[in-house]
Write a protein that holds these residues in place. Structure first.
Motif, mmCIF file in Angstrom:
data_model
loop_
_atom_site.group_PDB
_atom_site.id
_atom_site.type_symbol
_atom_site.label_atom_id
_atom_site.label_comp_id
_atom_site.label_asym_id
_atom_site.label_seq_id
_atom_site.Cartn_x
_atom_site.Cartn_y
_atom_site.Cartn_z
ATOM 1 N N ARG A 23 44.186 41.746 45.417
ATOM 2 C CA ARG A 23 43.610 43.072 45.665
ATOM 3 C C ARG A 23 42.318 43.256 44.875
ATOM 4 N NH1 ARG A 23 46.265 48.723 43.785
ATOM 5 N NH2 ARG A 23 45.882 47.700 41.797
ATOM 6 N N GLN A 24 42.330 42.876 43.607
ATOM 7 C CA GLN A 24 41.129 43.027 42.791
ATOM 8 C C GLN A 24 40.011 42.115 43.298
ATOM 9 O OE1 GLN A 24 43.626 42.270 39.310
ATOM 10 N NE2 GLN A 24 42.658 44.007 38.305
ATOM 11 N N MET A 25 40.386 40.926 43.784
ATOM 12 C CA MET A 25 39.382 40.043 44.366
ATOM 13 C C MET A 25 38.804 40.627 45.651
ATOM 14 S SD MET A 25 40.971 36.234 43.814
ATOM 15 C CE MET A 25 41.372 35.602 42.173
ATOM 16 N N MET A 26 39.656 41.240 46.457
ATOM 17 C CA MET A 26 39.163 41.849 47.688
ATOM 18 C C MET A 26 38.207 43.005 47.374
ATOM 19 S SD MET A 26 41.268 43.380 50.979
ATOM 20 C CE MET A 26 41.834 41.767 51.519
ATOM 21 N N ASP A 27 38.511 43.764 46.330
ATOM 22 C CA ASP A 27 37.582 44.812 45.894
ATOM 23 C C ASP A 27 36.200 44.211 45.640
ATOM 24 O OD1 ASP A 27 39.530 46.779 45.944
ATOM 25 O OD2 ASP A 27 39.939 46.678 43.795
ATOM 26 N N LEU A 71 33.981 30.890 44.535
ATOM 27 C CA LEU A 71 34.763 29.986 45.374
ATOM 28 C C LEU A 71 35.995 30.692 45.925
ATOM 29 C CD1 LEU A 71 37.312 27.793 45.554
ATOM 30 C CD2 LEU A 71 35.105 27.170 46.534
ATOM 31 N N SER A 72 36.655 31.468 45.068
ATOM 32 C CA SER A 72 37.860 32.183 45.490
ATOM 33 C C SER A 72 37.546 33.185 46.601
ATOM 34 C CB SER A 72 38.488 32.903 44.295
ATOM 35 O OG SER A 72 39.668 33.570 44.672
ATOM 36 N N LEU A 73 36.425 33.886 46.476
ATOM 37 C CA LEU A 73 36.057 34.871 47.495
ATOM 38 C C LEU A 73 35.701 34.192 48.814
ATOM 39 C CD1 LEU A 73 33.884 37.393 45.428
ATOM 40 C CD2 LEU A 73 36.310 37.533 46.013
ATOM 41 N N GLN A 74 35.100 33.015 48.740
ATOM 42 C CA GLN A 74 34.805 32.274 49.969
ATOM 43 C C GLN A 74 36.092 31.776 50.615
ATOM 44 O OE1 GLN A 74 31.855 29.189 48.932
ATOM 45 N NE2 GLN A 74 30.366 30.400 50.079
ATOM 46 N N PHE A 75 36.993 31.215 49.791
ATOM 47 C CA PHE A 75 38.221 30.639 50.326
ATOM 48 C C PHE A 75 39.156 31.708 50.886
ATOM 49 C CE2 PHE A 75 42.625 29.251 49.888
ATOM 50 C CZ PHE A 75 42.597 28.020 50.539
ATOM 51 N N ASN A 76 39.344 32.787 50.121
ATOM 52 C CA ASN A 76 40.317 33.812 50.521
ATOM 53 C C ASN A 76 39.801 34.776 51.584
ATOM 54 O OD1 ASN A 76 42.600 33.194 48.823
ATOM 55 N ND2 ASN A 76 41.399 33.899 47.076
ATOM 56 N N PHE A 77 38.504 35.102 51.527
ATOM 57 C CA PHE A 77 37.998 36.173 52.383
ATOM 58 C C PHE A 77 36.792 35.772 53.233
ATOM 59 C CE2 PHE A 77 39.443 38.082 48.283
ATOM 60 C CZ PHE A 77 40.683 38.518 48.747
ATOM 61 N N GLY A 78 36.344 34.534 53.105
ATOM 62 C CA GLY A 78 35.231 34.084 53.918
ATOM 63 C C GLY A 78 33.894 34.698 53.553
ATOM 64 N N PRO A 119 29.300 28.329 43.873
ATOM 65 C CA PRO A 119 30.728 28.279 43.538
ATOM 66 C C PRO A 119 31.095 27.012 42.781
ATOM 67 C CG PRO A 119 30.370 28.764 45.877
ATOM 68 C CD PRO A 119 29.055 28.318 45.324
ATOM 69 N N ASP A 120 32.062 27.118 41.895
ATOM 70 C CA ASP A 120 32.617 25.971 41.184
ATOM 71 C C ASP A 120 33.943 25.622 41.858
ATOM 72 O OD1 ASP A 120 34.265 24.443 39.286
ATOM 73 O OD2 ASP A 120 32.651 24.826 37.852
ATOM 74 N N ARG A 121 33.982 24.480 42.537
ATOM 75 C CA ARG A 121 35.162 24.139 43.335
ATOM 76 C C ARG A 121 36.385 23.854 42.472
ATOM 77 N NH1 ARG A 121 34.378 23.457 48.561
ATOM 78 N NH2 ARG A 121 36.317 22.274 48.739
ATOM 79 N N ARG A 122 36.188 23.158 41.347
ATOM 80 C CA ARG A 122 37.337 22.804 40.503
ATOM 81 C C ARG A 122 37.955 24.055 39.871
ATOM 82 N NH1 ARG A 122 38.292 21.977 35.176
ATOM 83 N NH2 ARG A 122 36.097 22.307 34.641
ATOM 84 N N LEU A 123 37.131 24.867 39.215
ATOM 85 C CA LEU A 123 37.658 26.077 38.583
ATOM 86 C C LEU A 123 38.098 27.096 39.624
ATOM 87 C CD1 LEU A 123 35.034 26.521 35.703
ATOM 88 C CD2 LEU A 123 37.322 25.542 35.550
ATOM 89 N N GLY A 124 37.377 27.147 40.733
ATOM 90 C CA GLY A 124 37.732 28.087 41.793
ATOM 91 C C GLY A 124 39.087 27.792 42.396
ATOM 92 N N ARG A 125 39.386 26.499 42.546
ATOM 93 C CA ARG A 125 40.688 26.126 43.095
ATOM 94 C C ARG A 125 41.809 26.604 42.182
ATOM 95 N NH1 ARG A 125 42.700 19.978 44.758
ATOM 96 N NH2 ARG A 125 44.836 20.574 45.345
ATOM 97 N N LYS A 126 41.612 26.460 40.866
ATOM 98 C CA LYS A 126 42.634 26.941 39.930
ATOM 99 C C LYS A 126 42.794 28.453 40.040
ATOM 100 C CE LYS A 126 43.849 27.381 35.049
ATOM 101 N NZ LYS A 126 45.262 27.484 35.421
ATOM 102 N N LEU A 127 41.677 29.175 40.189
ATOM 103 C CA LEU A 127 41.735 30.629 40.295
ATOM 104 C C LEU A 127 42.472 31.051 41.563
ATOM 105 C CD1 LEU A 127 40.840 33.183 38.799
ATOM 106 C CD2 LEU A 127 38.713 33.128 40.111
ATOM 107 N N ALA A 141 33.850 30.426 39.492
ATOM 108 C CA ALA A 141 35.188 30.246 40.060
ATOM 109 C C ALA A 141 35.505 31.377 41.040
ATOM 110 C CB ALA A 141 36.229 30.193 38.949
ATOM 111 N N MET A 142 35.108 32.590 40.681
ATOM 112 C CA MET A 142 35.370 33.742 41.549
ATOM 113 C C MET A 142 34.635 33.614 42.880
ATOM 114 S SD MET A 142 37.028 36.519 41.973
ATOM 115 C CE MET A 142 37.660 36.725 40.296
#
Length: 302
Positions: A206-210, A244-251, A261-269, A241-242
């Protein structure tokens, strides 16, 4: 929109569970009912989902009503404030009432002792006082957090920089008792807020979607200054990392990114957000260990 292949009833059960633990039931219900009829969840599950979505909308309506009342309260006190997170960020969503809200967070201008005295003298008892905030009993059905500082960081040097930046960019508006922060303010404030929650116990979707919606309305000219500020606050890697997460989760499209984006740290996030759930409610690492004090727990988790 539609799926390439319709989810099975078991998959829909898993998605409904995910929507609940990530506090995205309202948003994902809107998505579910927009699918072609043959791809929508089973009727019974959809009815349960609608019931939960209606509750989310009702809470949003209650918050809007209470925020108007808080504006009158602050006006009588002769004080100014702004609404942090919650309904302010909900206004960025396609359907604001679908974003689940928790408590109401107000950042009130002034010294801590003056703010506490003002609320207590007005008949609103204050409790749970900590460095950055306290709670006030204003409404029976909604918790209100009064912030003396909008946010904080654990590193004392970074926290000092953050407090200077927050003071300089405080969104208190002349002629208005209660304001809403700009996208520029929220881009720094919400990143610091997410970083602290990630360290404390849980950062969910939810916070990432915000943050996804914040970046989509941020003035392109502000991206450079925002990223520079995030670097000064020690959040360069977390921000990468964030992204990458926003790209992966929400496009999130490349044009809205603050940095590569940092792929390694983003994957962990990405993985941690699924394990943690909203505010870490699903994370087994947050469970207390016998004989463990707060400092030892903090070190273990980090």
């Amino acid at each position: 929109s539609s799926f390439e292949k319709a989810p099975t009833p078991k998959t829909w059960e898993s998605l409904f569970y995910l929507a609940k633990v990530q506090s995205l039931a309202g948003v994902l219900y809107d998505a579910a009912v927009s699918l072609p009829p043959e791809q929508q969840p089973p009727a019974g599950l959809l009815a349960d989902w609608k019931e939960l979505g209606d509750k989310v909308s009702a809470v949003y309506g209650t918050h809007e009503k209470h925020i108007a009342e808080l504006e009158e309260i602050l006006s009588r006190m002769g004080m100014r404030g702004c609404v942090l997170k919650g309904t302010g960020l909900a206004r960025l969503y396609p359907v604001p009432s679908s974003r689940m809200c928790g408590d109401i967070d107000l950042w009130v201008e002034g010294r801590r002792d003056r703010i506490i005295s003002a609320f207590e003298e007005a008949g609103y008892p204050v409790y749970s006082v900590v460095y950055q905030e306290c709670k006030a009993r204003v409404f029976d059905d909604t918790e209100v957090e009064i912030h003396f500082h909008a946010s904080k960081m654990y590193n004392p040097f970074c926290n000092a920089r953050l407090q200077r930046w927050l003071s300089k960019n405080a969104p208190f508006a002349d002629g208005s008792t209660l304001a809403y922060p700009s996208a520029y303010f929220n881009t720094v404030f919400c990143m610091a807020h997410m970083y602290r929650h990630y360290l404390e116990g849980g950062l969910g979707l939810r916070q990432m979607m915000d943050y996804y919606y914040i970046l989509r309305v941020l003035d392109p000219a502000d991206r450079g200054p925002v990223m520079q500020q995030l670097k000064q606050l020690g959040m360069k890697r977390f921000t990468a990392a964030m992204m990458l997460s926003l790209q992966f989760n929400f496009g999130l499209e490349d044009e809205y990114l603050l940095c590569p984006p940092d792929r390694r740290l983003g994957r962990k996030l990405v993985e941690d957000a699924i394990v943690m759930g909203n505010f870490g409610i699903m994370d087994k690492r947050n469970r207390p260990v016998a004989g463990e004090g707060p400092l030892k727990r903090f070190i273990r988790k980090n």
